[in-house]
Design an enzyme around this catalytic site. Structure first.
Site, PDB file in Angstrom:
ATOM      1  N   GLY A 100      -7.973  82.955  79.613  1.00  0.00           N
ATOM      2  CA  GLY A 100      -7.564  83.850  80.693  1.00  0.00           C
ATOM      3  C   GLY A 100      -8.662  84.834  81.049  1.00  0.00           C
ATOM      4  O   GLY A 100      -8.372  85.950  81.423  1.00  0.00           O
ATOM      5  N   TYR A 127       9.090  88.202  74.789  1.00  0.00           N
ATOM      6  CA  TYR A 127       7.699  88.670  74.792  1.00  0.00           C
ATOM      7  C   TYR A 127       7.383  89.340  73.447  1.00  0.00           C
ATOM      8  O   TYR A 127       6.370  89.053  72.817  1.00  0.00           O
ATOM      9  CB  TYR A 127       7.494  89.655  75.956  1.00  0.00           C
ATOM     10  CG  TYR A 127       6.082  90.175  76.081  1.00  0.00           C
ATOM     11  CD1 TYR A 127       5.115  89.452  76.775  1.00  0.00           C
ATOM     12  CD2 TYR A 127       5.713  91.391  75.507  1.00  0.00           C
ATOM     13  CE1 TYR A 127       3.820  89.938  76.885  1.00  0.00           C
ATOM     14  CE2 TYR A 127       4.422  91.878  75.611  1.00  0.00           C
ATOM     15  CZ  TYR A 127       3.479  91.152  76.298  1.00  0.00           C
ATOM     16  OH  TYR A 127       2.202  91.627  76.398  1.00  0.00           O
TER      17      TYR A 127
HETATM   18  N1  LIG Z   1      -1.405  95.004  80.274  1.00  0.00           N
HETATM   19  C1  LIG Z   1      -0.886  95.580  79.211  1.00  0.00           C
HETATM   20  O1  LIG Z   1      -0.420  96.724  79.239  1.00  0.00           O
HETATM   21  C2  LIG Z   1      -0.840  94.837  77.907  1.00  0.00           C
HETATM   22  C3  LIG Z   1      -0.334  95.494  76.788  1.00  0.00           C
HETATM   23  C4  LIG Z   1      -0.313  94.823  75.565  1.00  0.00           C
HETATM   24  C5  LIG Z   1      -0.804  93.531  75.489  1.00  0.00           C
HETATM   25  N2  LIG Z   1      -1.271  92.894  76.598  1.00  0.00           N
HETATM   26  C6  LIG Z   1      -1.799  91.533  76.441  1.00  0.00           C
HETATM   27  O2  LIG Z   1      -3.126  91.473  76.911  1.00  0.00           O
HETATM   28  C7  LIG Z   1      -3.438  90.148  77.327  1.00  0.00           C
HETATM   29  C8  LIG Z   1      -4.097  90.179  78.700  1.00  0.00           C
HETATM   30  O3  LIG Z   1      -3.158  90.654  79.631  1.00  0.00           O
HETATM   31  P1  LIG Z   1      -3.496  91.318  81.038  1.00  0.00           P
HETATM   32  O4  LIG Z   1      -2.721  92.569  81.068  1.00  0.00           O
HETATM   33  O5  LIG Z   1      -4.956  91.351  81.288  1.00  0.00           O
HETATM   34  O6  LIG Z   1      -2.755  90.262  82.000  1.00  0.00           O
HETATM   35  P2  LIG Z   1      -3.182  89.462  83.321  1.00  0.00           P
HETATM   36  O7  LIG Z   1      -3.995  90.320  84.212  1.00  0.00           O
HETATM   37  O8  LIG Z   1      -1.907  88.895  83.844  1.00  0.00           O
HETATM   38  O9  LIG Z   1      -4.112  88.301  82.756  1.00  0.00           O
HETATM   39  C9  LIG Z   1      -3.584  87.265  81.972  1.00  0.00           C
HETATM   40  C10 LIG Z   1      -4.570  86.134  81.896  1.00  0.00           C
HETATM   41  O10 LIG Z   1      -3.960  85.048  81.179  1.00  0.00           O
HETATM   42  C11 LIG Z   1      -4.074  83.865  81.946  1.00  0.00           C
HETATM   43  N3  LIG Z   1      -2.963  82.943  81.759  1.00  0.00           N
HETATM   44  C12 LIG Z   1      -1.675  83.111  82.148  1.00  0.00           C
HETATM   45  N4  LIG Z   1      -0.950  82.016  81.853  1.00  0.00           N
HETATM   46  C13 LIG Z   1      -1.790  81.131  81.273  1.00  0.00           C
HETATM   47  C14 LIG Z   1      -1.640  79.818  80.767  1.00  0.00           C
HETATM   48  N5  LIG Z   1      -0.472  79.163  80.813  1.00  0.00           N
HETATM   49  N6  LIG Z   1      -2.725  79.203  80.237  1.00  0.00           N
HETATM   50  C15 LIG Z   1      -3.913  79.839  80.202  1.00  0.00           C
HETATM   51  N7  LIG Z   1      -4.112  81.074  80.671  1.00  0.00           N
HETATM   52  C16 LIG Z   1      -3.069  81.718  81.203  1.00  0.00           C
HETATM   53  C17 LIG Z   1      -4.103  84.361  83.367  1.00  0.00           C
HETATM   54  O11 LIG Z   1      -4.657  83.359  84.194  1.00  0.00           O
HETATM   55  P3  LIG Z   1      -4.121  83.268  85.724  1.00  0.00           P
HETATM   56  O12 LIG Z   1      -4.412  84.590  86.322  1.00  0.00           O
HETATM   57  O13 LIG Z   1      -4.880  82.146  86.310  1.00  0.00           O
HETATM   58  O14 LIG Z   1      -2.647  83.015  85.637  1.00  0.00           O
HETATM   59  C18 LIG Z   1      -4.964  85.607  83.268  1.00  0.00           C
HETATM   60  O15 LIG Z   1      -6.333  85.294  83.278  1.00  0.00           O
HETATM   61  C19 LIG Z   1      -2.134  89.381  77.273  1.00  0.00           C
HETATM   62  O16 LIG Z   1      -2.085  88.625  76.067  1.00  0.00           O
HETATM   63  C20 LIG Z   1      -1.086  90.474  77.235  1.00  0.00           C
HETATM   64  O17 LIG Z   1       0.095  90.059  76.616  1.00  0.00           O
HETATM   65  C21 LIG Z   1      -1.308  93.531  77.811  1.00  0.00           C
END
Ligand SMILES: NC(=O)c1ccc[n+]([C@@H]2O[C@H](COP(=O)([O-])OP(=O)(O)OC[C@H]3O[C@@H](n4cnc5c(N)ncnc54)[C@H](OP(=O)(O)O)[C@@H]3O)[C@@H](O)[C@H]2O)c1
Ligand SMILES: *[C@@H]1O[C@H](CO)[C@@H](O)[C@H](O)[C@H]1NC(C)=O
Ligand SMILES: *[C@@H]1O[C@H](CO)[C@@H](O)[C@H](O)[C@H]1NC(C)=O
Ligand SMILES: *[C@@H]1O[C@H](CO)[C@@H](O)[C@H](O)[C@H]1NC(C)=O
Ligand SMILES: CC(=O)N[C@H]1CO[C@H](CO)[C@@H](O)[C@@H]1O
Length: 328
Positions: free
Chosen positions: A44, A202
């Site tokens: 991702g 989640y």
């Molecule tokens: N944002 C927060 O506050 C927060 C807090 C705690 C933990 N996290 C964790 O941090 C990580 C990154 O999250 P983010 O906030 O940066 O989210 P994001 O902007 O939605 O990015 C998620 C990434 O994962 C990819 N992805 C989604 N479904 C996928 C699949 N089936 N196979 C392969 N790749 C996939 C997406 O690709 P596409 O865009 O092409 O779908 C995107 O590049 C996640 O694991 C999330 O749970 C986030």
């Protein structure tokens, strides 16, 4: 109706307080380590924090592989990384973590084109887009955030082990979340739909990730690989917009403004991957660029072993593949 409004208001105000506090006290990764001649895979790495992590490694001279399920988004991400870093050694490969077959195809491709893998950033994840089964018969959120990441990690371990050395081990960084503290392990129901509130699924997926990090660290006798897990905190990305609830778009807009910028959110993952200090730990939980204690369940060794065994069975890892991960 007014109860719902009240809940929405509480979520927004609570989010503002937590978000502003975290944003204003966020530590940044200070390591200036270079990665010339090294290879980093960011799942991702095409949006949100993953894009920031990938761009950072490109700045540090690494060959960077980003992977997501959409070609257009992937190629767009690759272009942004090359533009911001000036490093042209950036590759996009298709990877859908919600499909066991896609993961196997992806790894076969990696093993064909790459002769080394120094760092695996397990960043990809989904929020709560829906509660449905994948064609592998697993709960979608669990499969992307946990089972898929599990299988990917296990299949890549032999290459990571081959690349790392005792003095310069390869590293794996998993991305959990504070919500793992609300997770529950319930083997009877953990890949079911319609059984949990989506936010619980989640949480369950992120608890499994944290448990696995400990179990893998325990099983990994080789000094060539180290594994840790990070919590980025509250970060304004599109992950909050993945729910189809009418007001999700509004809430996510507020979060985008108040929560950490993805660059800020990426710092703890970068710290776990690059800093010498973090490299001394195995199976630990990091937040705000510091080692912290995770939720209590994460330290339950029996539970971790059981989760491990069930996961091996669910993703259909063969004995042969398992042996390759842990033989020396
Ligand atoms: N944002 C927060 O506050 C927060 C807090 C705690 C933990 N996290 C964790 O941090 C990580 C990154 O999250 P983010 O906030 O940066 O989210 P994001 O902007 O939605 O990015 C998620 C990434 O994962 C990819 N992805 C989604 N479904 C996928 C699949 N089936 N196979 C392969 N790749 C996939 C997406 O690709 P596409 O865009 O092409 O779908 C995107 O590049 C996640 O694991 C999330 O749970 C986030
Ligand atoms: C991050 O760490 C710094 C330094 O230890 C601390 O002052 C700050 O309060 C921490 N922020 C959060 C959100 O924990
Ligand atoms: C990361 O999580 C996956 C499960 O999703 C697990 O297989 C792997 O052991 C974990 N890796 C690390 C380094 O914790
Ligand atoms: C959230 O997603 C919806 C539908 O995909 C989109 O129309 C909207 O612009 C998004 N909002 C934000 C803040 O990203
Ligand atoms: C498709 C699949 O693996 N389904 C499993 C869901 O979880 C139950 C309980 O562990 C298993 O019995 C199913 O095989």
């Amino acid at each position: 109706m007014s109860v719902i409004l009240l809940i929405v208001e509480i979520i927004i105000i609570g989010g503002m307080v937590v978000g502003l506090y975290q944003k204003n006290t966020n530590l940044v990764c200070k390591s200036k380590k270079r990665y010339d001649g090294k290879t980093v895979l960011v799942t991702g790495g095409t949006a949100g924090m993953g894009l920031e992590i990938a761009a950072d490694f490109a700045h540090r001279g690494a060959r960077v592989i980003v992977a997501c399920p959409y070609e257009d988004e992937g190629l767009h991400g690759k272009k942004l990384i090359i533009k911001s870093s000036g490093n042209h050694n950036v590759v996009f490969k298709l990877l859908d973590l919600s499909s066991l077959q896609s993961i196997r195809n992806f790894v076969a491709d990696i093993l064909k084109t790459e002769d080394r893998l120094d760092i695996l950033m397990n960043n990809a994840g989904v929020g709560i887009p829906g509660d449905f089964l994948t064609k592998d018969g697993m709960n979608f959120i669990m499969q992307v955030n946990y089972y898929g990441t599990f299988l990917l990690t296990m299949l890549l371990l032999p290459l990571l082990k081959k690349t790392g050395t005792p003095s310069e081990p390869s590293r794996i960084v998993n991305t959990s979340s504070v919500l793992h503290k609300f997770g529950k392990i319930d083997f009877e129901n953990w890949n079911k739909t319609g059984h949990w509130a989506k936010i619980r699924i989640y949480g369950n997926s992120k608890l499994c990730l944290a448990l696995f990090t400990r179990e893998l660290a325990k099983r990994m006798k080789s000094p060539n690989v180290i594994v840790n897990v990070v919590d980025p905190g509250a970060v304004g990305t599109k992950i909050y917009n993945s729910s189809r609830i009418a007001w999700a778009s509004f809430v996510s807009f507020i979060f985008l403004i108040l929560f950490k910028h993805p660059w800020e959110g990426a710092q703890t993952a970068l710290y776990a991957a690059t800093s010498n200090r973090a490299g001394q730990f195995k199976g630990e939980y990091f937040k705000n660029c510091s080692r912290v204690r995770a939720g209590e369940l994460v330290y339950d060794e029996k539970l971790a072993t059981r989760v491990w065994e069930e996961s091996v069975r669910l993703v259909k890892l063969s004995d042969d593949e398992l042996n390759q991960c842990f033989s020396s």
